[in-house]
Design a protein around this motif. Structure first.
Motif, PDB file in Angstrom:
ATOM      1  N   ARG A  32      50.167 -18.062   6.259  1.00 36.44           N
ATOM      2  CA  ARG A  32      51.374 -17.299   6.771  1.00 36.44           C
ATOM      3  C   ARG A  32      51.936 -16.637   5.623  1.00 36.44           C
ATOM      4  O   ARG A  32      51.718 -16.873   4.541  1.00 36.44           O
ATOM      5  N   GLN A  34      55.024 -15.702   3.263  1.00 29.36           N
ATOM      6  CA  GLN A  34      56.292 -16.267   2.869  1.00 29.36           C
ATOM      7  C   GLN A  34      56.978 -15.330   1.635  1.00 29.36           C
ATOM      8  O   GLN A  34      56.571 -15.444   0.563  1.00 29.36           O
ATOM      9  N   TYR A  41      51.556 -15.723   0.037  1.00 28.26           N
ATOM     10  CA  TYR A  41      50.843 -16.625   1.001  1.00 28.26           C
ATOM     11  C   TYR A  41      50.879 -17.865   1.066  1.00 28.26           C
ATOM     12  O   TYR A  41      50.816 -18.409   0.004  1.00 28.26           O
ATOM     13  N   SER A  43      48.684 -21.397   2.781  1.00 27.77           N
ATOM     14  CA  SER A  43      47.579 -21.592   3.682  1.00 27.77           C
ATOM     15  C   SER A  43      47.182 -23.014   3.701  1.00 27.77           C
ATOM     16  O   SER A  43      47.527 -23.906   2.883  1.00 27.77           O
ATOM     17  N   HIS A 127      54.205 -22.145  12.182  1.00 28.60           N
ATOM     18  CA  HIS A 127      54.662 -20.797  11.441  1.00 28.60           C
ATOM     19  C   HIS A 127      53.186 -19.961  11.145  1.00 28.60           C
ATOM     20  O   HIS A 127      53.582 -19.014  10.432  1.00 28.60           O
ATOM     21  N   THR A 128      51.991 -20.384  11.532  1.00 28.35           N
ATOM     22  CA  THR A 128      50.897 -19.525  11.056  1.00 28.35           C
ATOM     23  C   THR A 128      51.121 -18.222  11.949  1.00 28.35           C
ATOM     24  O   THR A 128      51.411 -17.675  12.876  1.00 28.35           O
ATOM     25  N   LYS A 129      50.571 -17.198  11.080  1.00 25.32           N
ATOM     26  CA  LYS A 129      50.595 -15.711  11.300  1.00 25.32           C
ATOM     27  C   LYS A 129      49.159 -15.300  11.670  1.00 25.32           C
ATOM     28  O   LYS A 129      48.931 -14.441  12.349  1.00 25.32           O
ATOM     29  N   GLY A 149      48.464 -16.632  15.670  1.00 27.61           N
ATOM     30  CA  GLY A 149      48.993 -17.617  15.270  1.00 27.61           C
ATOM     31  C   GLY A 149      48.264 -18.869  15.975  1.00 27.61           C
ATOM     32  O   GLY A 149      47.311 -18.840  16.406  1.00 27.61           O
TER      33      GLY A 149
END
Length: 347
Positions: A32, A34, A41, A43, A127-129, A149
């Motif tokens: 994600r 940030q 990032y 992870s 919240h994974t992108k 996500g």
């Protein structure tokens, strides 16, 4: 190294039979963005079962094979074109070579790789992108991005429920659900990013911020040139007009060498425009044909004081003719010898 070179990891993977994939190591990461953090990032690494790893390797190899096209020599190769801010290159992979001109992107790629090496135990999966699959063959690494996500499957949130077998009974899957495989959005090897889905690439690296930055840098350089220091140049009005979103990609695409040529050759272009204007026919029919031939240049007469070599700009003017001029978009047709604006082109 060229992506079609026989020693390139991507070329090797695309030609690797299934039984040789045991030579390839795989790690799977959720990532994600940030922005508020210096690391940019965050992870986590997800452990996959051996049969899932085997399947995912095959999926990536099959996707790479599907990206190949037949070239003029009837070989199966990856067709690659340079990344362009303005247009999507159809039927080709867009190559973005990282260099000093894109230090911001280099920093983000470096931070992404660092985040993959340092998984965070407190990573919030919801919240994974995007997902990154890292494949390692020998000492070479390739990072494949899937911009998607995770989702949560539950009785309350989904009309189509996922049911799995657990301890010899089938139960609802209420934990995090991850889609694996499918279309690769882009991949990174060494100092190059190879892009299949341009929008996903730009989202993953927040690249629109970089486009805006490049646009502003190029506008600032243009209005600092001597020809923009006339009493009617109105640099502030031109700058404000150029910052509209519709012009951002064109202005960001202007290369440093084009910028240098604008300043070095401005007087010569003014001489040419003066000659074109001087040769305007008096006969009405001939004049219309003449103006049609130079239609893309004709509008510049309103924006350039040819005698004093200065730009003229008013607050209610459109910056488009000048942007086409500065971006070197005005080209002469080899067949008709007419001048036109090259809106889309490949490099």
């Amino acid at each position: 190294m060229d992506i079609n070179h026989h020693e390139n990891i991507i070329y090797k993977l695309s030609n690797m039979p299934d039984d040789a994939l045991t030579e390839v190591d795989l790690s799977f990461h959720l990532v994600r963005i940030q922005k508020e953090s210096d690391s940019y990032y965050q992870s986590t690494r997800i452990q996959l079962a051996p049969d899932v790893i085997k399947w995912l390797k095959k999926s990536i190899v099959n996707s790479l094979r599907e990206l190949k096209e037949v070239d003029d020599a009837e070989r199966q190769v990856f067709l690659v074109g340079d990344y362009n801010h303005e247009i999507k290159i159809n039927d080709r992979i867009a190559k973005f070579a990282l260099d000093d001109d894109d230090q911001g992107l280099i920093d983000k790629v470096t931070k992404l790789i660092k985040a993959l090496r340092s998984p965070d135990p407190e990573y919030p999966e919801k919240h994974t992108k995007f997902q990154i699959v890292k494949l390692t063959l020998g000492e070479k690494n390739a990072y494949f991005c899937y911009y998607r996500g995770v989702k949560k499957n539950s009785m309350r949130s989904s009309k189509k429920l996922m049911v799995i077998k657990n301890a010899n009974q089938f139960v609802f899957a209420e934990d995090t659900v991850i889609d694996l495989g499918g279309n690769i959005d882009f991949f990174i090897i060494e100092n190059c990013i190879f892009i299949i889905n341009v929008r996903s690439f730009e989202y993953a690296f927040e690249y629109k911020d970089h486009i805006t930055e490049r646009r502003d840098q190029n506008i600032a350089r243009i209005i600092s040139m001597p020809f923009f220091h006339g009493k009617d140049s109105n640099r502030e009005a031109f700058e404000k007009s150029c910052k509209k979103h519709i012009y951002s990609r064109t202005l960001a695409q202007i290369k440093p060498e084009t910028m240098a040529a604008i300043q070095d050759n401005f007087d010569a272009r003014c001489d040419e425009l003066s000659q074109i204007k001087a040769n305007e026919p008096q006969d009405q029919d001939a004049k219309e044909q003449y103006m049609a031939k130079y239609s893309s240049l004709w509008g510049l007469f309103e924006y350039i004081d040819l005698e004093n070599r200065k730009i003229i700009f008013t607050e209610d003017s459109s910056p488009k003719p000048l942007i086409h001029f500065f971006a070197d978009k005005i080209v002469k047709s080899f067949v008709t010898e007419n001048y036109k604006v090259a809106i889309a082109y490949e490099q």
